[in-house]
Design a protein around this motif. Structure first.
Motif, short mmCIF file in Angstrom:
data_model
loop_
_atom_site.label_atom_id
_atom_site.label_comp_id
_atom_site.label_asym_id
_atom_site.label_seq_id
_atom_site.Cartn_x
_atom_site.Cartn_y
_atom_site.Cartn_z
N PHE A 177 0.98 -1.28 -0.07
CA PHE A 177 0.09 0.05 0.23
C PHE A 177 1.05 1.30 0.12
O PHE A 177 2.24 1.07 0.11
N GLY A 178 0.39 2.41 -0.31
CA GLY A 178 1.00 3.64 0.12
C GLY A 178 1.33 4.31 -1.23
O GLY A 178 1.60 5.74 -1.15
N ALA A 179 1.43 3.77 -2.44
CA ALA A 179 1.82 4.51 -3.73
C ALA A 179 0.43 5.43 -4.10
O ALA A 179 -0.47 4.61 -4.20
N GLN A 180 0.78 6.34 -4.44
CA GLN A 180 -0.17 7.29 -4.72
C GLN A 180 -0.19 7.60 -6.51
O GLN A 180 0.76 7.75 -6.93
N ARG A 181 -1.50 7.71 -7.03
CA ARG A 181 -1.43 7.53 -8.35
C ARG A 181 -2.50 8.44 -8.84
O ARG A 181 -3.67 8.57 -8.14
N ASP A 182 -2.59 9.33 -9.83
CA ASP A 182 -3.74 10.14 -10.25
C ASP A 182 -4.51 9.47 -11.40
O ASP A 182 -4.33 8.37 -11.67
N PRO A 183 -5.47 9.95 -11.72
CA PRO A 183 -6.68 9.24 -12.58
C PRO A 183 -5.78 8.96 -14.03
O PRO A 183 -6.55 7.94 -14.61
N ALA A 184 -4.91 9.56 -14.34
CA ALA A 184 -4.05 9.14 -15.81
C ALA A 184 -3.27 8.16 -15.35
O ALA A 184 -2.59 7.64 -16.34
N ASN A 242 -0.49 8.41 -13.43
CA ASN A 242 0.79 9.09 -12.98
C ASN A 242 1.36 8.65 -11.61
O ASN A 242 0.38 8.76 -10.54
N TRP A 243 2.49 8.36 -11.24
CA TRP A 243 2.90 8.23 -9.87
C TRP A 243 3.18 9.53 -9.22
O TRP A 243 3.98 10.33 -9.78
N ILE A 244 2.73 9.95 -7.83
CA ILE A 244 2.52 11.20 -7.51
C ILE A 244 3.02 11.21 -6.12
O ILE A 244 2.56 12.25 -5.31
N GLY A 245 3.67 10.20 -5.61
CA GLY A 245 4.22 10.13 -4.49
C GLY A 245 3.78 8.92 -3.33
O GLY A 245 3.06 7.79 -3.90
N TYR A 246 4.13 9.02 -2.15
CA TYR A 246 3.54 8.04 -1.31
C TYR A 246 3.10 8.39 0.05
O TYR A 246 3.21 9.56 0.49
N ASP A 247 2.17 7.58 0.65
CA ASP A 247 1.51 8.19 1.93
C ASP A 247 1.41 6.95 2.91
O ASP A 247 0.61 6.27 2.46
N ALA A 248 2.24 6.91 3.91
CA ALA A 248 2.32 5.99 4.86
C ALA A 248 2.12 6.39 6.31
O ALA A 248 2.48 5.80 7.21
N ARG A 249 1.25 7.49 6.34
CA ARG A 249 0.96 7.94 7.73
C ARG A 249 -0.36 7.05 8.27
O ARG A 249 -0.87 6.17 7.63
N PRO A 250 0.19 6.71 9.63
CA PRO A 250 -0.72 5.94 10.25
C PRO A 250 -1.92 6.07 9.79
O PRO A 250 -2.89 4.77 9.70
N ALA A 251 -2.90 7.20 9.69
CA ALA A 251 -4.43 7.12 9.25
C ALA A 251 -4.57 6.52 7.93
O ALA A 251 -5.50 5.92 7.51
N VAL A 296 -2.61 4.29 6.39
CA VAL A 296 -2.45 2.89 6.46
C VAL A 296 -3.69 2.20 6.93
O VAL A 296 -4.13 1.09 6.11
N LYS A 297 -4.46 2.94 7.90
CA LYS A 297 -5.79 2.21 8.29
C LYS A 297 -6.66 2.14 7.37
O LYS A 297 -7.58 1.32 7.03
N THR A 298 -6.82 3.47 6.68
CA THR A 298 -7.86 3.77 5.53
C THR A 298 -7.53 2.70 4.55
O THR A 298 -8.58 2.13 3.93
N ALA A 299 -6.22 2.67 3.90
CA ALA A 299 -6.06 1.58 2.94
C ALA A 299 -6.24 0.34 3.09
O ALA A 299 -6.67 -0.47 2.22
N LEU A 300 -5.93 -0.10 4.54
CA LEU A 300 -6.40 -1.40 4.58
C LEU A 300 -7.77 -1.69 4.42
O LEU A 300 -8.49 -2.96 4.06
N ALA A 301 -8.65 -0.84 5.17
CA ALA A 301 -10.17 -0.86 5.01
C ALA A 301 -10.50 -1.03 3.45
O ALA A 301 -11.46 -1.98 3.38
N TYR A 302 -10.29 -0.42 2.53
CA TYR A 302 -10.57 -0.66 1.28
C TYR A 302 -10.01 -2.09 0.63
O TYR A 302 -10.73 -2.52 0.10
#
Length: 335
Positions: free
Chosen positions: A87-94, A96-105, A107-113
């Motif tokens: 988890f954590g890799a961020q992409r836009d609708p096209a 494209n890779w636009i960064g990473y997000d591994a903040r605790p909140a 992490v938990k949101t990504a797992l829920a999805y």
């Protein structure tokens, strides 16, 4: 069927000696046949593969939904399959890779999805795809450990991080494995990272064991990438680099033919031979390629074979970096 089993780390899960990497089934290598992808997952399970690896950003959820459908139609009990998710890799609708997000909140949101898309109540190994430069690894691992304690995650993994980050993560919670590229032409892990993993009792799941098909024996100089195939822009697949790398493949082919196996099989067998704490992930998208990869489990390499392989493909012989410069900059494992 049963195949060799290996344990990820000192106290991690027991998995098949080969795992199935599902990324290529969701567009990263160009269009894929969904029916054939599902049939390939079924064939992997029938052959005794128990570990399936995915990422929530592969096809922006498509890969997880594909695996859900494959598991449901296989008729297998959830406990027979171990799911590894990045988890954590961020992409836009096209795309494209636009960064990473591994903040605790996050992490938990990504797992829920992910739990919803996969149709399961737990993930066997959960890991950040890359180190988030804006979030201490201790915070990310701490958040996953809370999910372990809550029963949503069984084990914690890492991906493409260096020795210092591994040590810091392991000081927070038990780490089952590091997922990292490792092949005959990608061996930087041997210098510092692999010794630290073994010191700390952490396993390795090796992806890219065929370098995304480059050293499979099936790539040719005139092959053109399909639409959406990210390999077409990667240094090792371009220009003079490609020519140099395919010469290495031909040298390896001579060794494989003398052994009576294919290039892909000897390349995978080489990774298998590097230690029982290493589990190669094969990115087969079809049953034919899967069957070839499974044949590597029957290849026994002795000292003479390993020396011949080393002579054909010496350490550091690959031409070009693993990724383009912008992606290399995100690899904590290469710093």
């Amino acid at each position: 069927m049963q195949i060799e089993q290996r344990t990820l780390g000192a106290s991690g899960p027991v998995v098949s000696a080969l795992g199935l990497g599902a990324m290529g089934m969701s567009g990263m290598y160009g269009p894929a046949d969904e029916a054939e992808s599902i049939a390939t997952v079924h064939a992997a399970l029938d052959a005794g593969i128990t570990l399936i690896d995915t990422g929530d950003f592969y096809g922006m959820g498509h890969n997880e939904l594909l695996i859900r459908d494959a598991l449901r139609s296989s008729g297998r009990d959830r406990g027979e399959v171990l799911l590894s998710v990045k988890f954590g890799a961020q992409r836009d609708p096209a795309g494209n890779w636009i960064g990473y997000d591994a903040r605790p909140a996050a992490v938990k949101t990504a797992l829920a999805y992910t739990l919803t898309r996969l149709g399961t109540d737990h993930i066997d190994i959960y890991r950040p795809a890359r180190l988030d430069p804006n979030v201490p690894i201790e915070e990310t691992v701490g958040a996953i450990q809370e999910l372990v304690e809550a029963g949503y995650v069984r084990s914690i993994g890492l991906s493409e991080v260096g020795a210092d980050t591994i040590r810091r993560a392991a000081a927070v919670a038990p780490i089952a494995d590091l997922q990292i590229e490792y092949s005959l032409i990608s061996r930087s892990v041997e210098r510092e990272i692999l010794p630290v993993l073994r010191e700390l009792g952490i396993g390795m799941t090796a992806y890219g064991v065929l370098s995304r098909g480059l050293i499979s024996g099936h790539w040719s100089p005139d092959r053109s990438g399909a639409a959406g195939d990210f390999r077409s822009a990667q240094p090792r697949f371009s220009g003079e680099n490609l020519d140099a790398n395919l010469k290495l493949v031909e040298a390896l082919r001579s060794v494989a033919e003398a052994k009576g196996v294919t290039v892909a099989q000897i390349a995978i067998a080489w990774v298998l031979a590097q230690g029982s704490d290493i589990v190669p992930l094969v990115g087969a998208r079809t049953r034919t390629r899967l069957a070839e990869s499974l044949g590597a489990l029957d290849v026994q390499l002795d000292a003479e074979d390993l020396a011949a392989i080393e002579e054909a493909v010496p350490e550091g012989a690959a031409a070009g970096d693993r990724y383009v410069a912008a992606q290399m900059a995100h690899l904590d494992s290469e710093k």
